[in-house]
Scaffold this motif. Structure first.
Motif, PDB file in Angstrom:
ATOM      1  N   HIS A  79      46.409  37.887  35.514  1.00 21.38           N
ATOM      2  CA  HIS A  79      45.851  39.004  36.291  1.00 21.38           C
ATOM      3  C   HIS A  79      44.386  38.719  36.570  1.00 21.38           C
ATOM      4  CE1 HIS A  79      49.195  41.975  35.510  1.00 21.38           C
ATOM      5  NE2 HIS A  79      49.455  41.054  34.581  1.00 21.38           N
ATOM      6  N   PHE A  80      44.006  38.775  37.824  1.00 17.97           N
ATOM      7  CA  PHE A  80      42.593  38.614  38.159  1.00 17.97           C
ATOM      8  C   PHE A  80      41.967  40.003  38.210  1.00 17.97           C
ATOM      9  CE2 PHE A  80      38.735  37.765  40.421  1.00 17.97           C
ATOM     10  CZ  PHE A  80      38.357  36.540  39.883  1.00 17.97           C
ATOM     11  N   ILE A  81      41.017  40.270  37.289  1.00 11.52           N
ATOM     12  CA  ILE A  81      40.509  41.635  37.131  1.00 11.52           C
ATOM     13  C   ILE A  81      39.048  41.777  37.540  1.00 11.52           C
ATOM     14  CG2 ILE A  81      42.170  42.151  35.287  1.00 11.52           C
ATOM     15  CD1 ILE A  81      39.940  41.772  33.249  1.00 11.52           C
ATOM     16  N   GLY A  82      38.379  40.674  37.882  1.00  9.92           N
ATOM     17  CA  GLY A  82      36.946  40.748  38.168  1.00  9.92           C
ATOM     18  C   GLY A  82      36.650  40.802  39.658  1.00  9.92           C
ATOM     19  N   HIS A  83      35.392  40.985  39.966  1.00  6.32           N
ATOM     20  CA  HIS A  83      34.968  40.995  41.366  1.00  6.32           C
ATOM     21  C   HIS A  83      35.349  39.660  42.004  1.00  6.32           C
ATOM     22  CE1 HIS A  83      32.726  41.937  44.904  1.00  6.32           C
ATOM     23  NE2 HIS A  83      32.000  40.849  44.782  1.00  6.32           N
ATOM     24  N   LEU A  84      35.997  39.732  43.154  1.00  5.55           N
ATOM     25  CA  LEU A  84      36.480  38.506  43.803  1.00  5.55           C
ATOM     26  C   LEU A  84      35.672  38.224  45.064  1.00  5.55           C
ATOM     27  CD1 LEU A  84      38.457  36.167  43.945  1.00  5.55           C
ATOM     28  CD2 LEU A  84      40.177  37.729  44.876  1.00  5.55           C
ATOM     29  N   GLN A  85      34.904  37.137  44.997  1.00  4.49           N
ATOM     30  CA  GLN A  85      34.163  36.712  46.180  1.00  4.49           C
ATOM     31  C   GLN A  85      35.154  36.102  47.167  1.00  4.49           C
ATOM     32  OE1 GLN A  85      31.418  34.628  43.277  1.00  4.49           O
ATOM     33  NE2 GLN A  85      30.191  34.581  45.161  1.00  4.49           N
ATOM     34  N   THR A  86      34.889  36.321  48.437  1.00  7.19           N
ATOM     35  CA  THR A  86      35.809  35.847  49.464  1.00  7.19           C
ATOM     36  C   THR A  86      36.001  34.330  49.377  1.00  7.19           C
ATOM     37  OG1 THR A  86      35.007  37.672  50.793  1.00  7.19           O
ATOM     38  CG2 THR A  86      36.270  36.007  51.939  1.00  7.19           C
ATOM     39  N   ASN A  87      34.952  33.599  49.039  1.00  7.98           N
ATOM     40  CA  ASN A  87      35.079  32.138  48.987  1.00  7.98           C
ATOM     41  C   ASN A  87      35.804  31.639  47.731  1.00  7.98           C
ATOM     42  OD1 ASN A  87      33.127  32.500  47.055  1.00  7.98           O
ATOM     43  ND2 ASN A  87      31.564  31.239  48.040  1.00  7.98           N
ATOM     44  N   LYS A  88      36.174  32.568  46.828  1.00  9.23           N
ATOM     45  CA  LYS A  88      36.944  32.185  45.638  1.00  9.23           C
ATOM     46  C   LYS A  88      38.435  32.503  45.793  1.00  9.23           C
ATOM     47  CE  LYS A  88      33.655  30.425  43.165  1.00  9.23           C
ATOM     48  NZ  LYS A  88      32.444  31.155  43.335  1.00  9.23           N
ATOM     49  N   VAL A  89      38.798  33.125  46.897  1.00  5.87           N
ATOM     50  CA  VAL A  89      40.197  33.501  47.103  1.00  5.87           C
ATOM     51  C   VAL A  89      41.099  32.277  47.013  1.00  5.87           C
ATOM     52  CG1 VAL A  89      41.831  34.321  48.875  1.00  5.87           C
ATOM     53  CG2 VAL A  89      39.747  35.621  48.401  1.00  5.87           C
ATOM     54  N   LYS A  90      40.634  31.164  47.561  1.00  5.44           N
ATOM     55  CA  LYS A  90      41.463  29.946  47.569  1.00  5.44           C
ATOM     56  C   LYS A  90      41.726  29.427  46.156  1.00  5.44           C
ATOM     57  CE  LYS A  90      37.523  26.836  48.460  1.00  5.44           C
ATOM     58  NZ  LYS A  90      36.564  27.826  47.934  1.00  5.44           N
ATOM     59  N   ASP A  91      40.810  29.690  45.225  1.00  3.85           N
ATOM     60  CA  ASP A  91      41.015  29.250  43.840  1.00  3.85           C
ATOM     61  C   ASP A  91      42.001  30.146  43.093  1.00  3.85           C
ATOM     62  OD1 ASP A  91      39.080  27.218  44.102  1.00  3.85           O
ATOM     63  OD2 ASP A  91      37.467  28.643  43.682  1.00  3.85           O
ATOM     64  N   VAL A  98      48.587  38.652  40.028  1.00  2.00           N
ATOM     65  CA  VAL A  98      48.212  40.015  40.409  1.00  2.00           C
ATOM     66  C   VAL A  98      46.694  40.083  40.572  1.00  2.00           C
ATOM     67  CG1 VAL A  98      48.395  42.463  39.801  1.00  2.00           C
ATOM     68  CG2 VAL A  98      50.098  40.840  38.932  1.00  2.00           C
ATOM     69  N   ILE A  99      46.247  40.758  41.625  1.00  5.38           N
ATOM     70  CA  ILE A  99      44.816  40.952  41.865  1.00  5.38           C
ATOM     71  C   ILE A  99      44.490  42.435  41.643  1.00  5.38           C
ATOM     72  CG2 ILE A  99      42.931  40.717  43.557  1.00  5.38           C
ATOM     73  CD1 ILE A  99      44.210  38.033  43.149  1.00  5.38           C
ATOM     74  N   HIS A 100      43.543  42.698  40.736  1.00  9.70           N
ATOM     75  CA  HIS A 100      43.195  44.102  40.425  1.00  9.70           C
ATOM     76  C   HIS A 100      41.946  44.571  41.159  1.00  9.70           C
ATOM     77  CE1 HIS A 100      45.887  44.934  36.836  1.00  9.70           C
ATOM     78  NE2 HIS A 100      46.113  43.654  37.090  1.00  9.70           N
ATOM     79  N   SER A 101      41.330  43.730  41.961  1.00  9.87           N
ATOM     80  CA  SER A 101      39.984  44.023  42.462  1.00  9.87           C
ATOM     81  C   SER A 101      39.886  43.942  43.985  1.00  9.87           C
ATOM     82  CB  SER A 101      39.008  43.048  41.813  1.00  9.87           C
ATOM     83  OG  SER A 101      39.516  41.715  41.878  1.00  9.87           O
ATOM     84  N   LEU A 102      40.908  44.422  44.655  1.00  6.97           N
ATOM     85  CA  LEU A 102      40.869  44.462  46.122  1.00  6.97           C
ATOM     86  C   LEU A 102      40.016  45.672  46.525  1.00  6.97           C
ATOM     87  CD1 LEU A 102      41.722  43.727  48.948  1.00  6.97           C
ATOM     88  CD2 LEU A 102      43.978  44.710  48.496  1.00  6.97           C
ATOM     89  N   ASP A 103      38.807  45.395  47.007  1.00  7.81           N
ATOM     90  CA  ASP A 103      37.847  46.500  47.162  1.00  7.81           C
ATOM     91  C   ASP A 103      37.160  46.558  48.521  1.00  7.81           C
ATOM     92  OD1 ASP A 103      36.244  44.281  46.940  1.00  7.81           O
ATOM     93  OD2 ASP A 103      34.987  45.067  45.325  1.00  7.81           O
ATOM     94  N   ARG A 104      37.589  45.701  49.481  1.00  5.45           N
ATOM     95  CA  ARG A 104      36.912  45.767  50.782  1.00  5.45           C
ATOM     96  C   ARG A 104      37.742  45.073  51.857  1.00  5.45           C
ATOM     97  NH1 ARG A 104      35.162  41.820  47.545  1.00  5.45           N
ATOM     98  NH2 ARG A 104      34.722  39.786  48.496  1.00  5.45           N
ATOM     99  N   PRO A 105      37.539  45.499  53.100  1.00  2.08           N
ATOM    100  CA  PRO A 105      38.345  44.957  54.199  1.00  2.08           C
ATOM    101  C   PRO A 105      38.223  43.440  54.345  1.00  2.08           C
ATOM    102  CG  PRO A 105      37.272  46.975  54.901  1.00  2.08           C
ATOM    103  CD  PRO A 105      36.717  46.655  53.537  1.00  2.08           C
ATOM    104  N   SER A 106      37.015  42.880  54.172  1.00  2.00           N
ATOM    105  CA  SER A 106      36.868  41.433  54.376  1.00  2.00           C
ATOM    106  C   SER A 106      37.680  40.647  53.357  1.00  2.00           C
ATOM    107  CB  SER A 106      35.384  41.039  54.300  1.00  2.00           C
ATOM    108  OG  SER A 106      34.848  41.388  53.041  1.00  2.00           O
ATOM    109  N   LEU A 107      37.770  41.168  52.134  1.00  2.32           N
ATOM    110  CA  LEU A 107      38.560  40.505  51.098  1.00  2.32           C
ATOM    111  C   LEU A 107      40.054  40.623  51.423  1.00  2.32           C
ATOM    112  CD1 LEU A 107      38.844  39.056  48.361  1.00  2.32           C
ATOM    113  CD2 LEU A 107      38.728  41.308  47.248  1.00  2.32           C
TER     114      LEU A 107
END
Ligand SMILES: *Cc1c(COP(=O)(O)O)cnc(C)c1O
Length: 233
Positions: A79-91, A98-107
């Protein structure tokens, strides 16, 4: 120094069971994520072997070594629970289930684009900043209906619920309004049909406040220090 994980687990399980009892809930409704960000691989393995197959990390850089060592263990759900920078999505995509930190349209846009390319459908929680603390990540509650409407068009994302972090309080009882509000926001979204299907899950509650979160309807609690332990430094 960390004590036995099994002793910690026994104590935590008892506290979860009591919180369920107080609120008329079933223990099976509450899933525990063992948050391993403070501990080395060996301790993460102990947690998994004790039966905590849902493992949480909040930064890819810190999770990498553990993830690579455990790659191929089909029983582990990351489970990914931390703030997710857009440039880390590929990692993170394809590694974390599971992603717990979907918090903005760009992400959302980036996740949708990459998940589609990989042929994945990714379970996500929309993270809300319920308390309004400026230091906290998360979407403002007022923006939830529009965000969920947008997400309804993203077929490679499967929004399952809402997530929040309560402010740290010396008296955990003071976190109750935050958790209650998250539950109400989920119920309101469902009543309005804001997303393409009902949201069933609530990811809320950490070491300091998980019992209150369980009483308020948490279906996923994220436990680091109280369960897995915490190494200094
Ligand atoms: C670190 C972390 C946790 C676990 O923290 P503890 O207080 O040690 O249980 C839970 N959720 C998130 C988002 C975290 O970053």
């Amino acid at each position: 120094m960390n004590g036995s994980l099994r002793d910690a687990a026994r104590a935590v399980e008892r506290r979860i069971a009591l919180a369920c009892e107080r609120s008329g809930r079933l223990r099976e409704e509450v899933n525990v994520i063992a948050v391993t960000k403070y501990v080395p691989l060996s301790r993460a393995v102990e947690a998994i072997d004790a039966g905590y197959r849902n493992v949480g990390e909040n930064r890819w850089q810190d999770a990498k070594e553990k993830w690579e060592a455990l790659e191929g263990r089909e029983d582990v759900v990351w489970h990914f629970i931390g703030h997710l920078q857009t440039n880390k999505v590929k990692d993170v995509l394809g590694r974390f289930a599971v992603i717990h930190s979907l918090d903005r349209p760009s992400l959302a846009e980036e996740l949708q684009k990459r998940a589609e390319k990989l042929g994945l459908v990714v379970p996500c929680f929309v993270q809300l900043n319920v308390s309004g603390e400026p230091s906290k990540h998360g979407l403002a509650p007022d923006d939830v209906p529009a965000f969920l409407a947008k997400l309804s068009e993203y077929g490679s994302l499967d929004v399952v619920g809402l997530m929040t972090m309560a402010p740290h309080e010396d008296d955990p009882e003071r976190t109750r309004p935050v958790f209650r509000r998250l539950r109400e926001l989920r119920d309101e979204a469902n009543a309005q049909g804001a997303y393409r299907k009902p949201l069933t899950e609530l990811s809320m509650g950490m070491s300091n406040d998980f019992e209150v979160a369980v009483e308020e309807g948490a279906t996923w609690i994220r436990l680091g220090s109280v369960l897995v332990g915490k190494e200094e430094g």
